[in-house]
Design a protein around this motif. Structure first.
Motif, PDB file in Angstrom:
ATOM      1  N   PRO A   1       0.827  -1.210   0.000  1.00 29.68           N
ATOM      2  CA  PRO A   1       0.000   0.000   0.000  1.00 29.68           C
ATOM      3  C   PRO A   1       0.854   1.249   0.000  1.00 29.68           C
TER       4      PRO A   1
ATOM      5  N   ARG B   1      -4.713   5.184  -6.562  1.00 33.56           N
ATOM      6  CA  ARG B   1      -5.478   4.060  -6.020  1.00 33.56           C
ATOM      7  C   ARG B   1      -6.551   3.648  -7.016  1.00 33.56           C
TER       8      ARG B   1
ATOM      9  N   PHE C   1      -1.803   1.845  -6.467  1.00 31.27           N
ATOM     10  CA  PHE C   1      -2.122   0.721  -5.593  1.00 31.27           C
ATOM     11  C   PHE C   1      -3.411   0.102  -6.137  1.00 31.27           C
TER      12      PHE C   1
END
Length: 434
Positions: free
Chosen positions: A9, A75, A383
């Motif tokens: 992460p 993300r 991520f």
């Protein structure tokens, strides 16, 4: 390289806006400006022809952390299982699907004006006419600079139709998304898959998203091109942007012509094939080359072109591939068909949609290795979770994955997957001089 679905992460230290942009992760959706506020972040058109955020002053760490949590360049998550039905079809490349058909808008005017078969336009109109939403957030041609694209709120079906047709340049769809949530009214979003990813990310932090955004509809995306791609078309005809009254990328047929009209009454046209004939000049933004979800897995319904001959002829039958992805999307689709807003040509399946959109299959299989190559080059990568990138890569040979990974590594080291710092461009005159 060991195959893993996700990487570590993001670090505790969030990336700055300039780091996101200069590492090629930004797609210019504008959500960071909405979060930070207009006084702190502004969107600029860069010399490369991309809309990019610029911090007007140093952003505090909590603001940067929130931006990193929602940015579709940092993300990217797959769909929530709660949105799916247990009986949904699951495919490694195409994700989960409730229903898959070839169809179009039932209204012949919408079919003609819209891209492909006008399905997204018809759905937006149906959502408004049925009272399911108060307005639709989408994009349309700028009224003052028609080659450019800006976000639009449509409160009636006629306004949705005004925004019909694909827009291939940059578009900051989410530039004032917080203000839209502040309205406290149910709405639908029609946008690129990455825009919807950004909003789904925000939903984890702001419950108003799920409360007010009733539907998210996406088009299957081939990549967002730079504005300089469109400027090349103007150069072909010796035109400057300030002469334009219309710049229609496609539509008014399937795929329809790229049509330009000037304020003094001249008109110019080139075909869709002429517009995209040279792949080296597509000028697709860097973020698109590592996109793990151009097929709209996080949307309720995703809509694609469906050229049955593998590509557009002079003009094809008005037709879309309609990928219904969620229970909410299935209910909407069925209601739209029953109300006569959409019509079904026939059911289709994963094999056919994979043939019609073969480049999307190749990209999905390539993205895992591309991201690993960027990491090896020391570059930050998104991520990514729940998008089966590892399993997609396993459909390639080891040699294919190594070639994709090494290619991305080498391009990243040479700066070809990054961007220059975001600065405003200067006005370009007709002779090409600033």
């Amino acid at each position: 390289m060991g195959l893993t679905e996700t990487r570590t992460p993001p670090s505790i230290e969030p990336l700055s806006l300039s780091e996101i942009v200069e590492n090629g992760l930004c797609i210019g959706c504008g959500l960071c400006r909405s979060i930070a506020g207009a006084g702190d972040v502004e969107m600029v058109m860069t010399p490369e022809g991309r809309e990019r955020p610029v911090a007007m002053q140093a952003l505090d760490k909590p603001t940067l952390a929130k931006i990193n949590a929602v940015c579709p360049g940092t993300r990217i998550a797959g769909p929530s299982p709660a949105q799916m039905d247990e009986a949904a079809l699951t495919n490694t490349v195409w994700g989960r699907v409730e229903r898959l058909v070839l169809g179009s808008a039932a209204d012949p005017t919408v079919r003609f004006i819209g891209s492909g078969g006008g399905t997204l336009t018809a759905l937006g109109q149906f959502l408004l006419s049925s009272g399911r939403v108060k307005f639709v957030l989408h994009v349309a041609a700028s009224r003052s600079m028609p080659m450019r694209t800006e976000r639009q709120l449509s409160f009636d079906p006629a306004s949705v139709l005004e925004g019909a047709g694909s827009r291939y340049g940059p578009a900051a769809t989410l530039v004032d998304f917080n203000d839209i949530l502040d309205r406290g009214e149910p709405f639908a979003l029609i946008a690129k898959p990455c825009d919807i990813t950004a909003v789904r990310n925000l939903a984890r932090l702001d419950p108003r998203v799920d409360e007010y955004m009733r539907y998210a509809l996406a088009f299957v995306c081939g990549g967002a091109s730079d504005l300089t791609k469109s400027e090349q078309v103007l150069q072909r005809f010796g035109l400057s942007e300030d002469e334009l009254a219309l710049f229609r990328y496609r539509g008014h047929g399937n795929p329809g012509l790229n049509r330009i009209e000037t304020g003094d009454g001249r008109a110019f046209e080139i075909s869709y094939r002429q517009l995209w004939e040279d792949e080296d000049k597509w000028m697709i933004q860097p973020r698109c080359k590592i996109c793990p979800d151009a097929i709209g897995q996080v949307a309720d319904i995703a809509v694609s072109d469906a050229w049955l001959n593998g590509g557009p002829a002079v003009e094809d039958e008005a037709l879309n591939g309609i990928i219904v992805r969620t229970k909410r999307g299935l209910e909407l689709f069925d209601a739209a068909v029953e109300a006569g807003a959409l019509e079904i040509k026939r059911e289709t399946g994963i094999a056919e949609i994979g043939e019609l959109q073969s480049h999307q299959v190749r990209k999905r299989r390539a993205v895992w290795a591309r991201l690993r190559g960027m990491e090896i080059a020391g570059k930050p990568v998104p991520f990514v979770t729940d998008l089966s990138l590892r399993n997609c890569a396993l459909q390639n040979s080891l040699a294919e994955n190594l070639a994709e990974g090494r290619g991305a590594r080498d391009r990243a080291r040479r700066g070809r997957l990054g961007e220059p710092p975001a600065v405003p461009r200067k006005a370009i005159l007709k002779d090409g001089r600033p």
